[in-house]
Design a protein around this motif. Structure first.
Motif, short mmCIF file in Angstrom:
data_model
loop_
_atom_site.label_atom_id
_atom_site.label_comp_id
_atom_site.label_asym_id
_atom_site.label_seq_id
_atom_site.Cartn_x
_atom_site.Cartn_y
_atom_site.Cartn_z
N ALA A 211 3.70 -20.72 -5.25
CA ALA A 211 3.63 -21.96 -6.01
C ALA A 211 2.77 -23.01 -5.31
O ALA A 211 2.26 -23.93 -5.94
N LYS A 212 2.59 -22.88 -4.00
CA LYS A 212 1.79 -23.85 -3.26
C LYS A 212 0.34 -23.42 -3.10
O LYS A 212 -0.50 -24.23 -2.73
N GLY A 213 0.02 -22.18 -3.38
CA GLY A 213 -1.34 -21.66 -3.20
C GLY A 213 -2.16 -21.76 -4.47
O GLY A 213 -1.88 -22.54 -5.38
N ALA A 214 -3.20 -20.93 -4.51
CA ALA A 214 -4.13 -20.94 -5.65
C ALA A 214 -3.42 -20.56 -6.95
O ALA A 214 -3.69 -21.15 -8.00
N LEU A 215 -2.49 -19.62 -6.88
CA LEU A 215 -1.75 -19.24 -8.09
C LEU A 215 -0.93 -20.42 -8.60
O LEU A 215 -0.90 -20.70 -9.80
N GLY A 216 -0.28 -21.12 -7.70
CA GLY A 216 0.50 -22.30 -8.09
C GLY A 216 -0.36 -23.37 -8.70
O GLY A 216 0.03 -24.00 -9.71
N ALA A 217 -1.52 -23.60 -8.14
CA ALA A 217 -2.45 -24.61 -8.68
C ALA A 217 -2.90 -24.22 -10.08
O ALA A 217 -2.95 -25.06 -10.99
N ALA A 218 -3.23 -22.94 -10.27
CA ALA A 218 -3.65 -22.47 -11.59
C ALA A 218 -2.51 -22.62 -12.60
O ALA A 218 -2.73 -23.03 -13.74
N ARG B 232 0.05 -24.78 -12.47
CA ARG B 232 0.24 -26.20 -12.76
C ARG B 232 -0.83 -26.73 -13.70
O ARG B 232 -0.55 -27.53 -14.59
N ALA B 233 -2.05 -26.26 -13.54
CA ALA B 233 -3.16 -26.73 -14.37
C ALA B 233 -2.96 -26.43 -15.85
O ALA B 233 -3.44 -27.17 -16.71
N VAL B 234 -2.23 -25.36 -16.15
CA VAL B 234 -1.99 -25.00 -17.55
C VAL B 234 -0.56 -25.26 -17.98
O VAL B 234 -0.16 -24.87 -19.07
#
Length: 170
Positions: free
Chosen positions: A137-144, A146-148
């Motif tokens: 949730a804190k890495g790139a997957l989390g950012a992606a 959150r973005a959607v």
């Protein structure tokens, strides 16, 4: 894994599985945690469930349900698949065991009682499994996500490679 005196958990990564450690203490400690948690939560760690957990704790490698069933039969617990699957379902549901999707097999949780997202490193030669903490949730997957507007509820992180013991043997 052989017994040594170094800790099973690497302090900086939370990694468990490839280090040499006091394996008897590892097994005993995890069984004690499982028994205490079941008692606190009013759940039953039946003899079959305890035996399955003990079998998985004896190895730092994944075992399939039928291998577990064979060992249960040898220990006098019956030979019907539901015996193993019910125990595994209970142990997974309560966080004492994880399913390794790639192998369709199970491994004892290296951090029983801790809320965590595990990541697994799986040796393709010997099926040894090391468990580390993951923070998707804190890495790139989390950012992606959150973005959607997506809420991650569960992740399975599995990396395949070669463990230190198999690398040394090569």
């Amino acid at each position: 894994m052989t017994s040594e005196t170094t800790p099973a958990i690497s302090e900086d990564t939370g990694l468990v599985g490839f280090q040499k450690h006091d394996h008897a203490h590892c097994v005993e400690s995890s069984l004690s945690i499982a028994e205490a948690r079941c008692k606190e939560e009013g759940r039953r760690l039946t003899p079959v469930r305890r035996k399955v957990l003990e079998m998985l704790l004896q190895e730092h490698r994944a075992l399939g349900a039928y291998a577990i069933l064979d060992r249960l039969r040898d220990a006098g617990f019956g030979s019907q698949p539901p015996v193993a699957y019910r125990a595994l379902d209970f142990l997974v549901e309560n966080g004492f065991v994880h399913k390794i999707e790639r192998l369709n097999a199970f491994v004892a949780c290296s951090h029983p009682g801790a809320s965590h997202s595990p990541a697994f490193m799986i040796c393709r030669k010997c099926d040894a499994v090391a468990e580390a903490h993951s923070t998707p949730a804190k890495g790139a997957l989390g950012a992606a996500a959150r973005a959607v507007g997506f809420e991650i509820e569960r992740t399975v992180v599995e990396a395949e490679g070669v463990c230190p013991d198999c690398t040394e043997k090569a």
